[in-house]
Scaffold this active site. Structure first.
Site, mmCIF file in Angstrom:
data_model
loop_
_atom_site.group_PDB
_atom_site.id
_atom_site.type_symbol
_atom_site.label_atom_id
_atom_site.label_comp_id
_atom_site.label_asym_id
_atom_site.label_seq_id
_atom_site.Cartn_x
_atom_site.Cartn_y
_atom_site.Cartn_z
ATOM 1 N N GLN A 271 -31.824 -0.956 65.903
ATOM 2 C CA GLN A 271 -32.595 -2.128 65.546
ATOM 3 C C GLN A 271 -31.796 -3.111 64.706
ATOM 4 O O GLN A 271 -32.350 -3.785 63.857
ATOM 5 C CB GLN A 271 -33.843 -1.701 64.776
ATOM 6 C CG GLN A 271 -34.749 -0.845 65.629
ATOM 7 C CD GLN A 271 -35.962 -0.408 64.851
ATOM 8 O OE1 GLN A 271 -36.498 -1.188 64.069
ATOM 9 N NE2 GLN A 271 -36.404 0.805 65.073
ATOM 10 N N CYS A 272 -30.516 -3.150 64.962
ATOM 11 C CA CYS A 272 -29.653 -4.011 64.161
ATOM 12 C C CYS A 272 -30.206 -5.408 64.016
ATOM 13 O O CYS A 272 -30.210 -5.986 62.933
ATOM 14 C CB CYS A 272 -28.274 -4.115 64.790
ATOM 15 S SG CYS A 272 -27.331 -2.643 64.535
ATOM 16 N N THR A 273 -30.657 -5.951 65.092
ATOM 17 C CA THR A 273 -31.018 -7.360 65.046
ATOM 18 C C THR A 273 -32.292 -7.605 64.257
ATOM 19 O O THR A 273 -32.572 -8.731 63.895
ATOM 20 C CB THR A 273 -31.193 -7.917 66.468
ATOM 21 O OG1 THR A 273 -32.032 -7.023 67.182
ATOM 22 C CG2 THR A 273 -29.855 -8.037 67.145
ATOM 23 N N SER B 126 -32.965 -5.732 61.454
ATOM 24 C CA SER B 126 -32.849 -5.166 60.120
ATOM 25 C C SER B 126 -32.715 -6.286 59.095
ATOM 26 O O SER B 126 -32.357 -7.413 59.434
ATOM 27 C CB SER B 126 -31.646 -4.229 60.039
ATOM 28 O OG SER B 126 -30.472 -4.938 60.313
#
Ligand SMILES: [Zn+2]
Lengths: 265, 716
Positions: free
Chosen positions: B584-586, B588
């Site tokens: 879910q990097c985008t 975070s």
């Protein structure tokens, strides 16, 4: 100058903490810096200590400068010197001796020149250069320095330490003034080593406070330099400190009897 | 020095002069560079410059002619107690021109000027004309190599100058009163002429008084030609020899008054201040008989000498390599190194920096985490950084991925792996960065559509294996969980240290994978690079782990620590069932990647500082009060961060014997069947790995999978 941006000027911190103005007696404004330098120079002249004021062309800015010479003990570190010699040899212009040397043999022989002096016979000669500048960000003097061999090649900081100031290395590592970095000289744009001023206030405050309490006249630049100078091999004769001219304008701001009673912390 | 002449009959001794040693301050070369770039450019015509010699050196220093940064301001002031010397700079545009310039002609030309100044009496009025220099230079501003050759022209007598009376110190011939009289008279002469040093002067001394005068007052001052004393401001410190400046003065005297002169007395005025006390008693005095000049010497310029010998004592030029202090790239490197060394010198004396800077780091993923990890690695002076990523830079990336800019997104976007490499080089040219645009095959993502896809997957696997072999530390920084599986297996098999980091919305994990003990069979070629002693252990593989409450264990040695997949009870490949942090990097919180990326590198550095490297026992939160195991502090297994609470915890957990990535059965299958095994994993559903490791059976045994999850409110 990244370093200057990083550090919060201590004065701001003090101001924010509403510390009384007499605390800031450890700071120096530029005009007082100049006055201190003037007195410092007068004493230097009387000692032939070699300090001079260099003004920057087309500018009101300037700095105190001194050069000194020494012979390096670098010979005690054979690795370095052989590495250096190898470097010189590998890109050796002398290999082209035939095309570069003087053709006429007679010109090479000179009875009148003393020729048995080989360079390096008495150790490597090192030129030291010390500059004292004023830092507006820190409101303190800042010591810039570099060292080079006679061909103008700068020494690395390790070389400088190895060659002359080994007895101060411990101090440099442990002392409160241990912040040496490599930076561009703000007025010359050349690479120098800097004793960074971020801790100057820390060690100057007690000194200035003590002087204040004892009602002694102190030249900030002299006091500061006698602390930081020896660390990088700069000799500051004792007479700078003992022969302080009583010049009231070189004491520090907001000093009045009431201030003396305020204890520092 | 004196040894040269001692064995000769003293009556035949000839005067020898100590030549100048050229001394260039660092600032001179900086200034020459500026002049060449901004003023001279291709102009090779001679330029007036200025040097000086100093009087007052301690014994042992060579007699120097010094050029400072101010050498180019020919009429600027000189430092106190220094005599200015005018010079001519010949700066050539090419090395060839430097080599082929006619040194003999240059010397002759300069000597002729001196000779003519003597003939015309100009030198009598201004004796500083007697001492001058030539400087031939070539500045290679690409390499910052400076070639130079000094010449200090001296007119020669056809025979040597006979010494009649050996040099003695002033203290031996002058009374204290005469000495102070000389000093006062000299100082007065300086004041009268408005200079800080008069280079040449005349002296008259008697018991009663010492007088001095300028050279031009010879006729009125000198009354007795059998008792003439000339003074020279002498930069030399040798007790038996004068410095170079005297040489042309003697020629002038011989030329003007030679035939009438009997004995000439020379006073080499030396002036030193030590600790505030001035002294001239070490000046030297001697007597010579000047040779009679030949008739021709007054009509034709005599022979001259003066080119400086190089450090080897040969007639040749010198070269100084200033790239270290002038080349911006070298400056950047030395500054970076120095800052790190200072950290060691000041704060962490036992820090082994080489271990850090020489570490070759492989970054799998060049997104938010990859960018931050790379920058922190550079901060530590790590020089070898390799990126693997198959993505292109999109418009949303630059604000979070700090190696990219808006421009990088245009035209479909540049490849992250290569753009990241370009940027690292711009930030710090000393870095050795590589980028590989490739995808990493993943479990549950079939590769068997065609022979081409199979072969591509095989190539990708081989490429990844090669990269992992070539690096010391593998960072897993991808944005999918499945893509971490293959490098986890390969790195575990190759005994490479793995640092893994993953982000949630406001939580993150940074961990080191357990480092399996060295394989017993191949100790020869692939001993793990991140261990201090490969011989430290029995060769048994990781002991079977006990499952319950692994995170409560303390003192877990590095070889028994778990990997990223050890806490899972499902095989990778099915994201919908995954309940741990990931992917879910985008979404975070923007600061999270910076925190996690920085911690990943700092964890690596701490591990490298531990004497046992990746085998170090995992520190836990409880160890925060104890004596740290490395100079930098703790070496945890995992750092789990909770941004909402601004809190980190340091759990440690054992390797899981049914782990889908690092368990023995998986490693054995990989090592035995290689790509065949891997392609089965890629092509099958997750149940293949679960069956293989026994997870399937485990599922049947326990319904409660929740205990393996690391939930936020777990107390550790
Ligand atoms: Zn595992």
């Amino acid at each position: 100058m990244e370093e200057e941006e990083e550090a919060v000027p201590v004065r701001t911190l003090l101001a924010n903490r509403h510390i009384s103005p007499e605390m800031s007696s450890c700071f120096l404004d530029e005009e007082k810096f100049r006055q201190c330098c003037q007195l410092f120079l007068e004493h230097s002249d009387s000692l032939s200590d070699g300090w001079r004021w260099e003004s920057v062309k087309d500018s009101h800015e300037g700095y105190l400068r001194k050069t000194a010479l020494g012979t390096s003990r670098r010979r005690s570190n054979p690795d370095q010197i052989s590495e250096r010699e190898q470097q010189q040899t590998s890109s050796d212009p002398h290999q082209e001796k035939t095309s570069l040397s003087l053709q006429n043999n007679n010109d090479g022989i000179d009875d009148g020149a003393l020729c048995c002096l080989r360079e390096g016979s008495s150790g490597v000669v090192i030129q030291y250069e010390y500059h004292i500048l004023y830092s507006n960000s820190y409101q303190t003097p800042v010591l810039y320095f570099r060292a080079s061999t006679l061909d103008g090649k700068s020494l690395s900081l390790e070389d400088v330490w190895d060659s002359v100031h080994s007895n101060y290395r411990q101090r440099l590592q442990n002392g409160p003034w241990d912040t040496i970095t490599q930076q561009e000289h703000p007025l010359l744009g050349q690479s120098f080593f800097v004793l960074h001023p971020c801790r100057t206030e820390e060690f100057m405050r007690p000194v200035m406070q003590a002087a204040l309490e004892a009602d002694r006249q102190v030249n900030y630049v002299v006091t500061w330099l006698s602390v930081v100078g020896p660390v990088v091999g700069l000799d500051v004769p004792l007479s700078y400190c003992t022969q302080v001219p009583a010049v009231p304008h070189c004491t520090f701001n907001s000093l009045h009897p009431a201030a003396v009673e305020t204890s520092p912390d | 020095m004196a040894a040269v002449s001692r064995d000769k009959d003293s009556a035949d001794q000839k005067l020898q002069f100590a030549p100048f040693s050229s001394a260039l301050e660092a600032g001179f070369w900086h200034q020459l560079t500026q002049k060449k770039l901004n003023d001279y450019r291709l102009d090779e015509s001679p330029k007036n410059i200025k040097g000086y010699y100093y009087n007052g050196d301690p014994v042992g220093l060579p007699t120097r002619l010094t050029l400072e940064f101010s050498a180019f301001e020919a009429d600027g002031p000189s430092p106190a107690r220094c005599c200015p010397v005018t010079g001519t700079l010949y700066n050539t545009n090419t090395l060839e021109a430097f080599k082929t310039s006619d040194k003999k002609a240059l010397l002759e030309q300069q000597s002729k000027e001196i000779w003519e100044a003597i003939q015309s009496d100009a030198a009598l009025k201004d004796p500083s004309l007697l001492c001058s220099f030539l400087l031939l230079t070539y500045a290679d501003l690409k390499k910052y190599h400076y070639y130079y050759w000094f010449c200090f022209p001296a007119l020669c007598f056809s025979e040597g100058i006979k010494i009649l009376k050996q040099p003695v110190t002033l203290a031996e011939v002058f009374s204290p009163r005469q000495t102070s009289g000389l000093q006062a008279a000299y100082d007065r002469l300086c004041i009268d002429t408005g200079t800080s040093a008069v280079p040449y002067f005349l002296v008259k001394h008697s018991e009663a008084a010492v007088e001095v005068a300028l050279l031009r007052h010879w006729d009125s001052f000198i009354t007795d030609f059998n008792k003439v004393t000339v003074g020279v401001y002498d930069p030399c410190t040798l007790p038996q020899h004068p410095g170079w400046p005297l040489r042309n003065l003697l020629f002038l005297i011989a030329s003007k008054w030679g035939p009438q002169l009997g004995v000439l007395e020379v006073l080499c005025f030396r002036d030193r201040t030590l600790q505030g006390t001035r002294n001239i008693q070490h000046s030297i005095v001697f007597q010579v008989k000047l040779p009679v000049l030949e008739q021709s010497d007054n009509t034709v310029c005599p022979k001259s000498v003066g080119w400086e010998k190089n450090p080897k004592g040969a007639m040749g030029p010198r070269m100084v390599n200033l790239s270290e202090c002038m080349d911006p790239k070298r400056l950047a490197e030395s500054s970076v190194d120095l800052n790190l060394k200072l950290m060691r010198w000041r704060l962490v004396p036992s820090l082994n920096l080489d271990k850090v800077t020489s570490t070759k780091c492989l970054l799998l993923g060049a997104g938010t985490l990859g960018c931050n990890v790379a920058r922190t690695l550079m901060g530590w002076g790590v020089r070898r950084i390799t990126f693997v990523d198959n993505a292109k830079i999109s418009y949303s990336n630059p604000v979070r991925q700090h190696l990219y800019e808006f421009e990088d997104c245009l035209g479909g976007g540049k490849d992250k792996a290569s753009a990241a490499v370009d940027r690292l080089g711009k930030i710090f040219p000393g870095v050795v960065a590589e980028g590989h645009v490739m995808s990493i095959p993943m479990p549950g993502h079939p590769v068997n559509f065609s022979a081409a896809t199979v072969s591509q997957a095989q190539k990708d696997v081989e490429h990844l294996e090669k990269l992992i072999t070539e690096h010391d530390v593998i960072f897993l920084l991808m944005d999918t969980r499945e893509s971490r599986w293959l490098p986890t297996v390969i790195a575990a098999s190759k005994r490479k240290l793995v640092i893994n980091s993953a982000l949630g919305f406001d939580t993150f994990v940074v961990m080191r994978h357990g480092l399996k003990k060295p394989k017993p069979c191949d100790a020869t070629d692939s001993s793990p690079s991140i261990s201090s002693s490969a011989s430290s252990s029995s060769s048994t593989p990781a002991e079977p782990a006990h499952l319950p409450a692994a995170s409560l264990f303390s003192n877990i040695p590095g070889h028994r620590l778990g990997c990223y997949f050890c806490n899972d009870v499902v095989a990778p490949g099915d994201s919908t069932r995954d309940r741990t942090l990931d992917q879910q990097c985008t979404v975070s919180r923007p600061g999270l990647a910076m925190i996690a990326g920085a911690l990943a590198v700092e964890l690596m550095v701490s591990i490298l500082q531990h004497s046992e490297g990746g085998y170090a026992v995992a520190s836990s939160s409880d160890d925060r009060m104890n004596e740290p195991p490395t100079s930098l502090g703790l070496v945890p297994h995992q750092i789990r961060g909770f941004l909402s609470r601004f809190d980190n915890v340091l759990p440690a957990s054992l390797a899981f014997d049914k782990c889908t990535a690092c368990s023995q059965v998986v490693l054995d299958s990989y090592e035995k069947d290689g790509f065949n095994f891997l392609s089965k994993v890629f092509n099958s559903s997750h149940s293949f790995l679960e069956d293989l490791t026994g997870l399937t059976q485990l599922h049947q045994e326990t319904q409660n999978a929740e205990i393996w999850d690391m939930s936020d409110d777990e107390s550790i």
